[in-house]
Design a protein around this motif. Sequence first.
Motif, PDB file in Angstrom:
ATOM      1  N   GLN A 107       0.900  -1.097   0.015  1.00 53.98           N
ATOM      2  CA  GLN A 107      -0.020   0.456   0.354  1.00 53.98           C
ATOM      3  C   GLN A 107       0.925   0.872  -0.269  1.00 53.98           C
ATOM      4  OE1 GLN A 107      -2.356  -0.600   3.476  1.00 53.98           O
ATOM      5  NE2 GLN A 107      -3.477  -2.357   3.025  1.00 53.98           N
ATOM      6  N   SER A 108       2.237   1.378   0.388  1.00 47.77           N
ATOM      7  CA  SER A 108       2.701   2.509   0.937  1.00 47.77           C
ATOM      8  C   SER A 108       3.776   3.254  -0.587  1.00 47.77           C
ATOM      9  CB  SER A 108       3.946   2.510   2.188  1.00 47.77           C
ATOM     10  OG  SER A 108       3.352   2.053   3.590  1.00 47.77           O
ATOM     11  N   ARG A 132       2.331   2.258  -3.341  1.00 42.95           N
ATOM     12  CA  ARG A 132       1.242   2.689  -4.319  1.00 42.95           C
ATOM     13  C   ARG A 132       1.211   4.090  -3.794  1.00 42.95           C
ATOM     14  NH1 ARG A 132      -1.563  -2.507  -3.423  1.00 42.95           N
ATOM     15  NH2 ARG A 132      -0.740  -3.542  -5.496  1.00 42.95           N
ATOM     16  N   ARG A 133       1.050   4.501  -2.761  1.00 41.50           N
ATOM     17  CA  ARG A 133       0.397   5.452  -2.523  1.00 41.50           C
ATOM     18  C   ARG A 133       2.179   6.732  -2.532  1.00 41.50           C
ATOM     19  NH1 ARG A 133       2.663   8.545   1.859  1.00 41.50           N
ATOM     20  NH2 ARG A 133       2.718   6.194   2.938  1.00 41.50           N
ATOM     21  N   ARG A 187       2.698   7.503  -6.231  1.00 39.24           N
ATOM     22  CA  ARG A 187       1.237   8.782  -6.892  1.00 39.24           C
ATOM     23  C   ARG A 187       1.759   9.700  -6.440  1.00 39.24           C
ATOM     24  NH1 ARG A 187      -2.093   4.802  -4.952  1.00 39.24           N
ATOM     25  NH2 ARG A 187      -2.861   5.852  -2.713  1.00 39.24           N
ATOM     26  N   GLU A 188       1.932   9.817  -4.763  1.00 39.58           N
ATOM     27  CA  GLU A 188       2.806  11.051  -4.707  1.00 39.58           C
ATOM     28  C   GLU A 188       4.063  11.936  -5.331  1.00 39.58           C
ATOM     29  OE1 GLU A 188       3.386  10.366  -0.769  1.00 39.58           O
ATOM     30  OE2 GLU A 188       1.246  10.615   0.280  1.00 39.58           O
TER      31      GLU A 188
END
Length: 423
Positions: free
Chosen positions: A50-51, A53-54, A57-58
């Motif tokens: 999850q991290s 992917r996040r 994006r950032e």
Amino acid sequence: MSVEIVTFGCRLNASESEVIAREAADAGLTDTIVINSCAVTNEAVAQARQSIRRLKRERPSARIVVTGCAAQIQPKMFAGMAEVDRVIGNDDKMRIDTWRATRSAFDDAATFGVEASEKVAVADIMAVEAMAPHLVEGFQNGLPRAFVRVQNGCDHRCTFCIIPYGRGNSRSVPMGAVVDQVRALVAAGHVEIVLTGVDLTSYGADLPGAAKLGLLTKQILRHVPELRRLRISSVDSIEVDRDLLDVIADDARLMPHLHLSLQSGCDLILKRMKRRHSRQHAIDFCAQLRRLQPDIALGADIIAGFPTETEEMFARSVDLVAECDLTFLHVFPYSPRPGTPAARMPQVAGSEIRERARRLRATGEAALRNRLASEVGNTRQVLIESATQGRTEHYLPVSILGDTPGAVRALAITGNDGARLTV
């Protein structure tokens, strides 16, 4: 931008992240995010994904490198993620040559592209036989506490645990190198040192003379007299040696706080886990510690919902909290890890696992509140961690209002808010 490290899991990973940051920067990497992952539970692996992917994006332009235990165990899974540019093994991550090769791979990928199979730089962790010392001059997080890795890997095969396959067999840093590392960190301003490892109390079995953790602790305290506070992270009670017990009893610089790898309070479950201690041994060991250091604070890891665990068996774990007079509880809802013997045993329903974990956490929270209440009226030596929080010798959190991080203050405990002490 510089190299950013995102650390999951244990204190050993925290220590290794400092080495990774230095080696990656020295290799010339920029605009790179390194995920130092954990594999102790399925949830830990999911959090890493999850991290990733996040963060992509950032920071879409940043390169993402995944390392740590999850990367070592499941390299193809991470390499298959479109967001990931490189997967590096747990031993490889500590070598500057790996990070130089990573920079070269990034340069080539920018020109020629890269397939998922080419992203992986993960060697056979079981072939690693020695642990190279790395001198870290200071921790970048600015905290007065620093972690020193003295041991890695594990020779035991608990049926629930995947970590030996991410860390390899047990190996130790020579005592002289550990002492040098502690001295350097103290010189850099760190007030408290925490010794870390995967199976910390197996320290030294692979070194000439087979010195144990207790002797290492004595050597640190003897040869680094300027060290204010020393802590030991999680220990296996069955391996604790006489020298370590002597230090617990006699040297005030070793903080009166231990975290124990207990896992269950039921003998049959302990046997199925392939643990080497019994319920009675755990109770007797905690009683022995209290004879040596009456106000010692003890914590423990306990697993809720291990395969075949009945309600009666679980109740034995709940009762163990009081019988061992535990203050801190780290509760793991059982998570079946593929490739471990426990994953093939009859499983407890997920809803029941979650409910047992909730009840066990509530028991731990009550134990902590009781200990906090018992501290009122005492004067404790509090290490100031930030402008708002400190820690006593027993690792109890203290609410602070505006003080200097790194200072050690003798503070009178006047109350608590159920989670932290107040002064």
